[in-house]
Design an enzyme around this catalytic site. Sequence first.
Site, PDB file in Angstrom:
ATOM      1  N   ILE A 225      28.190  39.399  48.365  1.00 39.47           N
ATOM      2  CA  ILE A 225      27.699  40.381  49.073  1.00 39.47           C
ATOM      3  C   ILE A 225      28.286  40.116  50.582  1.00 39.47           C
ATOM      4  CG2 ILE A 225      25.863  41.355  47.979  1.00 39.47           C
ATOM      5  CD1 ILE A 225      24.161  39.400  49.163  1.00 39.47           C
ATOM      6  N   PRO A 226      29.537  40.532  51.162  1.00 41.22           N
ATOM      7  CA  PRO A 226      29.867  40.172  52.290  1.00 41.22           C
ATOM      8  C   PRO A 226      29.116  40.993  53.350  1.00 41.22           C
ATOM      9  CG  PRO A 226      31.671  40.664  50.852  1.00 41.22           C
ATOM     10  CD  PRO A 226      30.256  40.807  49.871  1.00 41.22           C
ATOM     11  N   HIS A 227      28.868  40.379  54.455  1.00 46.05           N
ATOM     12  CA  HIS A 227      28.000  40.924  55.456  1.00 46.05           C
ATOM     13  C   HIS A 227      28.597  40.216  56.891  1.00 46.05           C
ATOM     14  CE1 HIS A 227      25.554  37.980  54.031  1.00 46.05           C
ATOM     15  NE2 HIS A 227      24.936  37.953  55.060  1.00 46.05           N
ATOM     16  N   GLY A 228      28.108  40.881  58.057  1.00 42.37           N
ATOM     17  CA  GLY A 228      28.492  40.102  59.242  1.00 42.37           C
ATOM     18  C   GLY A 228      27.496  38.987  59.563  1.00 42.37           C
TER      19      GLY A 228
END
Length: 146
Positions: A62-65
């Site tokens: 779950i890529p996120h900043g």
Amino acid sequence: MAKEILSTENIELGVQVSSKEEAVRYVGGILLNNGYVKENYIDKMLEREEIATTFMGNSLAIPHGTEDAKKEVIETGLSVVTVPDGVDFGDGNIVKLLIGIAGKGDEHLEILSQIAIICSEEENVEKLIQASSKEEIITLLNEVNE
């Protein structure tokens, strides 16, 4: 009116990517192209991966900043990408389902916990990876909300 957090425009099925960076850029690119984030957010997603991988087990990432990337978020949104052939996220962790997250304020925390609940069941992840339509993905992800 606020944008839908997840619409069919935010979903891509059967994508092929050759690296973790390409996967993260792809997921971030959907959020960018659909007006959820500013361009800088993608760099913050890549930065986040350097700090700690967003691989969650069960073929899911779950890529996120990063924390300071919030100012790059225009609207809370999700992007979902299936990679049936898998992409290596390092240490032999193969990812087949990517869920990109951009959250305003703390809105993403609730989304994260819902995704965690759904994807803690390996069969749910498998259903998402095998989904034959974007609508099916939305249905599967909304089932937990009801």
